[in-house]
Design a protein around this motif. Structure first.
Motif, PDB file in Angstrom:
ATOM      1  N   LEU A  51       0.831  -1.202   0.000  1.00 56.76           N
ATOM      2  CA  LEU A  51       0.000   0.000   0.000  1.00 56.76           C
ATOM      3  C   LEU A  51       0.869   1.256   0.000  1.00 56.76           C
ATOM      4  O   LEU A  51       0.629   2.189  -0.768  1.00 56.76           O
ATOM      5  CB  LEU A  51      -0.928  -0.003   1.214  1.00 56.76           C
ATOM      6  N   ALA A  52       1.902   1.266   0.832  1.00 58.40           N
ATOM      7  CA  ALA A  52       2.796   2.423   0.898  1.00 58.40           C
ATOM      8  C   ALA A  52       3.580   2.602  -0.401  1.00 58.40           C
ATOM      9  O   ALA A  52       3.767   3.726  -0.876  1.00 58.40           O
ATOM     10  CB  ALA A  52       3.752   2.288   2.078  1.00 58.40           C
ATOM     11  N   THR A  59       2.020   8.964  -6.294  1.00 61.43           N
ATOM     12  CA  THR A  59       2.290  10.364  -5.979  1.00 61.43           C
ATOM     13  C   THR A  59       3.425  10.900  -6.842  1.00 61.43           C
ATOM     14  O   THR A  59       3.346  11.998  -7.387  1.00 61.43           O
ATOM     15  CB  THR A  59       2.623  10.520  -4.482  1.00 61.43           C
ATOM     16  N   ILE A  60       4.481  10.125  -6.994  1.00 63.96           N
ATOM     17  CA  ILE A  60       5.605  10.521  -7.849  1.00 63.96           C
ATOM     18  C   ILE A  60       5.142  10.708  -9.294  1.00 63.96           C
ATOM     19  O   ILE A  60       5.537  11.651  -9.966  1.00 63.96           O
ATOM     20  CB  ILE A  60       6.728   9.466  -7.775  1.00 63.96           C
ATOM     21  N   GLN A  61       4.282   9.808  -9.758  1.00 63.44           N
ATOM     22  CA  GLN A  61       3.815   9.835 -11.145  1.00 63.44           C
ATOM     23  C   GLN A  61       2.699  10.852 -11.386  1.00 63.44           C
ATOM     24  O   GLN A  61       2.369  11.137 -12.532  1.00 63.44           O
ATOM     25  CB  GLN A  61       3.308   8.446 -11.537  1.00 63.44           C
ATOM     26  N   GLY A  62       2.108  11.378 -10.335  1.00 64.14           N
ATOM     27  CA  GLY A  62       0.992  12.308 -10.493  1.00 64.14           C
ATOM     28  C   GLY A  62      -0.284  11.630 -10.950  1.00 64.14           C
ATOM     29  O   GLY A  62      -1.086  12.196 -11.677  1.00 64.14           O
ATOM     30  N   LYS A  63      -0.470  10.401 -10.518  1.00 66.66           N
ATOM     31  CA  LYS A  63      -1.658   9.632 -10.885  1.00 66.66           C
ATOM     32  C   LYS A  63      -2.511   9.404  -9.637  1.00 66.66           C
ATOM     33  O   LYS A  63      -1.996   9.356  -8.521  1.00 66.66           O
ATOM     34  CB  LYS A  63      -1.265   8.298 -11.507  1.00 66.66           C
ATOM     35  N   ASP A  64      -3.811   9.214  -9.837  1.00 64.79           N
ATOM     36  CA  ASP A  64      -4.712   8.969  -8.708  1.00 64.79           C
ATOM     37  C   ASP A  64      -4.268   7.752  -7.911  1.00 64.79           C
ATOM     38  O   ASP A  64      -3.741   6.782  -8.460  1.00 64.79           O
ATOM     39  CB  ASP A  64      -6.146   8.748  -9.184  1.00 64.79           C
ATOM     40  N   TRP A  65      -4.494   7.823  -6.597  1.00 65.98           N
ATOM     41  CA  TRP A  65      -4.200   6.721  -5.691  1.00 65.98           C
ATOM     42  C   TRP A  65      -5.498   6.336  -5.003  1.00 65.98           C
ATOM     43  O   TRP A  65      -6.078   7.132  -4.273  1.00 65.98           O
ATOM     44  CB  TRP A  65      -3.149   7.137  -4.674  1.00 65.98           C
ATOM     45  N   LEU A  66      -5.984   5.142  -5.270  1.00 68.74           N
ATOM     46  CA  LEU A  66      -7.226   4.644  -4.678  1.00 68.74           C
ATOM     47  C   LEU A  66      -8.365   5.649  -4.846  1.00 68.74           C
ATOM     48  O   LEU A  66      -9.130   5.898  -3.923  1.00 68.74           O
ATOM     49  CB  LEU A  66      -7.024   4.299  -3.202  1.00 68.74           C
ATOM     50  N   SER A  67      -8.443   6.258  -5.999  1.00 71.66           N
ATOM     51  CA  SER A  67      -9.419   7.272  -6.416  1.00 71.66           C
ATOM     52  C   SER A  67      -9.210   8.640  -5.770  1.00 71.66           C
ATOM     53  O   SER A  67     -10.003   9.545  -5.981  1.00 71.66           O
ATOM     54  CB  SER A  67     -10.867   6.798  -6.220  1.00 71.66           C
ATOM     55  N   PHE A  68      -8.122   8.835  -5.014  1.00 65.10           N
ATOM     56  CA  PHE A  68      -7.774  10.149  -4.491  1.00 65.10           C
ATOM     57  C   PHE A  68      -6.783  10.798  -5.453  1.00 65.10           C
ATOM     58  O   PHE A  68      -5.836  10.148  -5.892  1.00 65.10           O
ATOM     59  CB  PHE A  68      -7.140  10.055  -3.098  1.00 65.10           C
ATOM     60  N   ASN A  69      -6.987  12.068  -5.759  1.00 60.86           N
ATOM     61  CA  ASN A  69      -6.088  12.726  -6.696  1.00 60.86           C
ATOM     62  C   ASN A  69      -4.761  13.071  -6.040  1.00 60.86           C
ATOM     63  O   ASN A  69      -4.652  13.201  -4.828  1.00 60.86           O
ATOM     64  CB  ASN A  69      -6.742  13.964  -7.309  1.00 60.86           C
ATOM     65  N   THR A  70      -3.738  13.179  -6.881  1.00 59.05           N
ATOM     66  CA  THR A  70      -2.406  13.622  -6.487  1.00 59.05           C
ATOM     67  C   THR A  70      -2.040  14.768  -7.428  1.00 59.05           C
ATOM     68  O   THR A  70      -2.705  14.967  -8.438  1.00 59.05           O
ATOM     69  CB  THR A  70      -1.373  12.485  -6.600  1.00 59.05           C
ATOM     70  N   PRO A  71      -0.991  15.548  -7.129  1.00 57.20           N
ATOM     71  CA  PRO A  71      -0.621  16.629  -8.041  1.00 57.20           C
ATOM     72  C   PRO A  71      -0.333  16.099  -9.448  1.00 57.20           C
ATOM     73  O   PRO A  71       0.399  15.113  -9.596  1.00 57.20           O
ATOM     74  CB  PRO A  71       0.645  17.217  -7.413  1.00 57.20           C
ATOM     75  N   GLU A  72      -0.916  16.725 -10.451  1.00 57.74           N
ATOM     76  CA  GLU A  72      -0.759  16.247 -11.830  1.00 57.74           C
ATOM     77  C   GLU A  72       0.692  16.168 -12.274  1.00 57.74           C
ATOM     78  O   GLU A  72       1.051  15.325 -13.086  1.00 57.74           O
ATOM     79  CB  GLU A  72      -1.553  17.136 -12.788  1.00 57.74           C
ATOM     80  N   ILE A  73       1.526  17.052 -11.750  1.00 59.20           N
ATOM     81  CA  ILE A  73       2.939  17.050 -12.128  1.00 59.20           C
ATOM     82  C   ILE A  73       3.751  16.097 -11.256  1.00 59.20           C
ATOM     83  O   ILE A  73       4.957  15.967 -11.426  1.00 59.20           O
ATOM     84  CB  ILE A  73       3.553  18.464 -12.060  1.00 59.20           C
ATOM     85  N   GLY A  74       3.090  15.421 -10.328  1.00 57.01           N
ATOM     86  CA  GLY A  74       3.784  14.532  -9.405  1.00 57.01           C
ATOM     87  C   GLY A  74       4.349  15.314  -8.236  1.00 57.01           C
ATOM     88  O   GLY A  74       4.230  16.532  -8.165  1.00 57.01           O
ATOM     89  N   ALA A  75       4.946  14.614  -7.323  1.00 59.40           N
ATOM     90  CA  ALA A  75       5.544  15.240  -6.145  1.00 59.40           C
ATOM     91  C   ALA A  75       6.703  14.375  -5.672  1.00 59.40           C
ATOM     92  O   ALA A  75       6.726  13.165  -5.895  1.00 59.40           O
ATOM     93  CB  ALA A  75       4.506  15.387  -5.036  1.00 59.40           C
TER      94      ALA A  75
END
Length: 98
Positions: A51-52, A59-75
Motif C-alpha cells: 500500500l505504501a 504520488t511521484i507519477q501524479g496519478k490517482d491513488w485509490l481514487s484520491f487525486n495527487t498533483p498532476e505534475i507529481g511530487a
C-alpha cells in the motif's frame, strides 16, 4: 507550543481563533498535505508495504491513488522502508513498475 510556532501557552479561545496558513494537499483534499508525514501500521502480512509503495509511486507519477487525486505534475516522496530487505523491496518495486 502555540499555534503560531512561538513557545508560550495560549488559551483555547486563542487557539481556536488562529488561522493556519494554507498547505498544498498532496493526496485528495487534505488527506496528506505537502511537507507532512504518513505512517502506516497494522498486522503482519496486511499489505502495508504494498500500500505504501503504491502510494509513493502514484504520488511521484501524479496519478490517482485509490481514487484520491495527487498533483498532476507529481511530487517528491521520501520513502523510509524499515521492514523488508533492500533486495526484497527492489523486487516488489520492480513488479509494480513493469
Amino acid at each position: 507550543m502555540s499555534a503560531d510556532g512561538s513557545e508560550h501557552p495560549v488559551s483555547l479561545q486563542e487557539f481556536l481563533a488562529w488561522k493556519p496558513p494554507y498547505q498544498e494537499p498532496i493526496i485528495g483534499s487534505g488527506i496528506l498535505d505537502a511537507q507532512t508525514k504518513a505512517v502506516l501500521f497494522g498486522k503482519h502480512k496486511s499489505l502495508k508495504t504494498m500500500l505504501a509503495m503504491y502510494l509513493a509511486l502514484r504520488t511521484i507519477q501524479g496519478k490517482d491513488w485509490l481514487s484520491f487525486n495527487t498533483p498532476e505534475i507529481g511530487a517528491s516522496v521520501l520513502y523510509v522502508q524499515a521492514e523488508v530487505t533492500p533486495r526484497r523491496f527492489k523486487d516488489r518495486l520492480g513488479h509494480m513498475t513493469n
